[in-house]
Design a protein around this motif. Structure first.
Motif, PDB file in Angstrom:
ATOM      1  N   THR A   1      65.442  33.030  15.172  1.00 20.82           N
ATOM      2  CA  THR A   1      66.112  33.493  16.395  1.00 20.82           C
ATOM      3  C   THR A   1      66.940  34.771  16.198  1.00 20.82           C
ATOM      4  OG1 THR A   1      67.923  31.986  15.882  1.00 20.82           O
ATOM      5  CG2 THR A   1      66.242  31.168  17.380  1.00 20.82           C
TER       6      THR A   1
ATOM      7  N   ALA B   1      62.944  37.387  15.159  1.00 21.08           N
ATOM      8  CA  ALA B   1      62.222  37.384  16.434  1.00 21.08           C
ATOM      9  C   ALA B   1      61.173  38.499  16.448  1.00 21.08           C
ATOM     10  CB  ALA B   1      63.208  37.564  17.586  1.00 21.08           C
TER      11      ALA B   1
ATOM     12  N   ASP C   1      57.218  28.684  23.213  1.00 24.97           N
ATOM     13  CA  ASP C   1      58.250  28.838  22.189  1.00 24.97           C
ATOM     14  C   ASP C   1      59.228  27.663  22.192  1.00 24.97           C
ATOM     15  OD1 ASP C   1      58.960  30.618  20.211  1.00 24.97           O
ATOM     16  OD2 ASP C   1      60.580  31.501  21.393  1.00 24.97           O
TER      17      ASP C   1
END
Ligand code: BGC
Length: 422
Positions: free
Chosen positions: A39, A44, A63
């Motif tokens: 994250t 990401a 996701d």
């Protein structure tokens, strides 16, 4: 409901509400739902490479992110989902956790793809020991990270006339100089897995690879209770003095940001930190320096992120297989790991697209394989099973925070490991 139960209950709620919000799929479309803890900005960006790759194959990515470095929270959510009969298509997973899940009989059999794509030949044995359970491939390794790195803000070092330290004494001298200048010497986040990440390196730097293996992989009580381990704890306490006062609970990527901004000089962290530097537009050799934790050159304490594939219904299997194939594609291994900061999980991937830190990571792994010094990271679940790892986390964090003196620390470590091994 006790704390663990209520945590699992809310995780299950979160997991089912995430599913309730799924977009309707077009006729014939395929979907993978993927649980992970990538994250931060750099993570990401790397994950996007995989999402786009699969989108190109006609697979929709659902996701399921669960924030928290090291993946502890993600594993709690995963347990809730599997227990409620709703496993994801795949989950990011580390080391012995894969073996634990395989033992439960809930992971899929990937042998047909693995044979077709020659995984046995191209994935190093050190990774296969986690991806295979009793001869069956159950997970697709995506990378090879390692924890024994330090990340240096070059300008901060240059301004103070400092060079990358090569051994413990040079490291301490450099940290002293930074501290005297008024800057934070060590950027660190006080979370048990981050303390343990430092511990991986200090054990190697203090006792060498054989001691690391004896203490953290073989769990030899004599090594765990030795004077060498006592010295490791003395050094952990020494390092704590270079950390700022607001470190408690800080996320690892916020510590990276302190070095990126030049508010701090050094972070001791795995090479996912490089993903943060690169994502912030920083260049190795110009803006930052990557070097092995002083005194651990020639050794690689590794962790490999793998996507463990769960047994799912026939309607979800084609997408799952596409995902497994995509992960082991050599072109994908290059483009993903360039962004993630890791070395590829395969040995047949060229280092041409990698920056100097990436090239070093790949070369170091090769050297470590040849020398027998590629060792599983304790902090990231590749040295011992979760119960032992967590028992060690408690002691390491207590020592780092000054709750145990080194003497008591080694005693607690021996007792904690003995209890958790049973
Ligand atoms: C994972 C990395 C991840 C890091 C911080 C590690 O356990 O292997 O992929 O970037 O945690 O979240």
């Amino acid at each position: 409901m006790n704390v663990t139960e209520s945590c699992i209950f809310s995780a299950a709620l979160l997991a089912s509400s995430a599913l309730a919000g799924l977009p309707a799929l077009a006729q014939g479309a395929q979907r993978v739902d993927v649980l992970h803890w990538w994250t931060s900005g750099g993570e990401a960006a790397a994950l996007n490479v995989l999402k786009q790759n699969l989108n190109g194959e006609g697979v929709v990515w659902q996701d399921v992110p669960v924030a928290g470095g090291g993946g502890e929270q993600a594993m709690t959510v995963l347990r809730a989902r599997v227990t409620s009969g709703n496993p994801p298509t795949a989950s990011q997973m580390l080391g012995f956790d894969i073996q634990d899940w395989a033992e439960q009989g809930v992971l899929a059999d990937l042998n047909a793809i693995a044979t077709k794509e020659n995984w046995d030949k191209n994935i190093p044995a050190a990774l296969q020991q986690f991806s295979k359970y009793k001869g069956t491939w159950v997970a697709a390794p995506v990378n090879l990270h390692s924890t024994n790195w330090i990340w240096i803000n070059k300008k901060v070092f240059d301004d103070l006339g400092l060079k990358p330290p090569q051994n413990w004494d040079e490291f301490i001298a450099a940290l002293d100089k930074v501290k005297a200048s008024g800057k934070t010497a060590l950027a660190h986040g006080g979370q048990p897995w981050q303390d343990a990440t430092i511990f991986d390196s200090v054990v190697i730097a203090t006792g060498g690879p054989d001691f690391y293996k004896k203490a953290l992989i073989d769990l030899d009580p004599e090594a765990l209770g030795s004077d060498t381990m006592k010295k490791v704890f003395e050094r952990m306490i020494q390092l704590r003095k270079y950390v700022d006062n607001n470190f408690s609970g800080r996320d690892w990527n916020l510590a990276s940001a302190m070095v990126i901004r030049g508010d701090a000089a050094v972070q001791i962290m795995g090479d996912w930190a490089k993903g943060e530097f690169v994502n912030a537009g920083k260049k190795p050799g110009t803006d930052f320096i990557c070097t092995r934790f002083p005194g651990t050159q020639g050794v690689v304490t590794f962790n490999t992120d793998q996507f463990a594939m769960f047994k799912v219904g026939a309607d979800r299997q084609a997408a799952q297989q596409k995902m497994a194939m995509a992960i082991e594609d050599p072109g994908f291994q290059s483009s993903f790991n360039v962004v993630k900061g890791s070395a590829p999980a395969r040995t047949d991937v060229s280092d041409a697209a990698f920056d100097d830190c990436g090239k070093k990571a790949i070369a170091d792994v090769k050297e470590a394989v040849a020398k027998g010094t590629l060792l599983g990271s304790l902090a990231h679940g590749h040295a011992a099973r979760a119960a032992v790892k967590n028992a060690m986390y408690d002691v390491i964090t207590a020592v780092f925070n000054g709750d145990y003196a080194p003497d008591q620390g080694v005693k607690e470590l021996v007792t904690a490991v003995a209890g958790a091994k049973q």
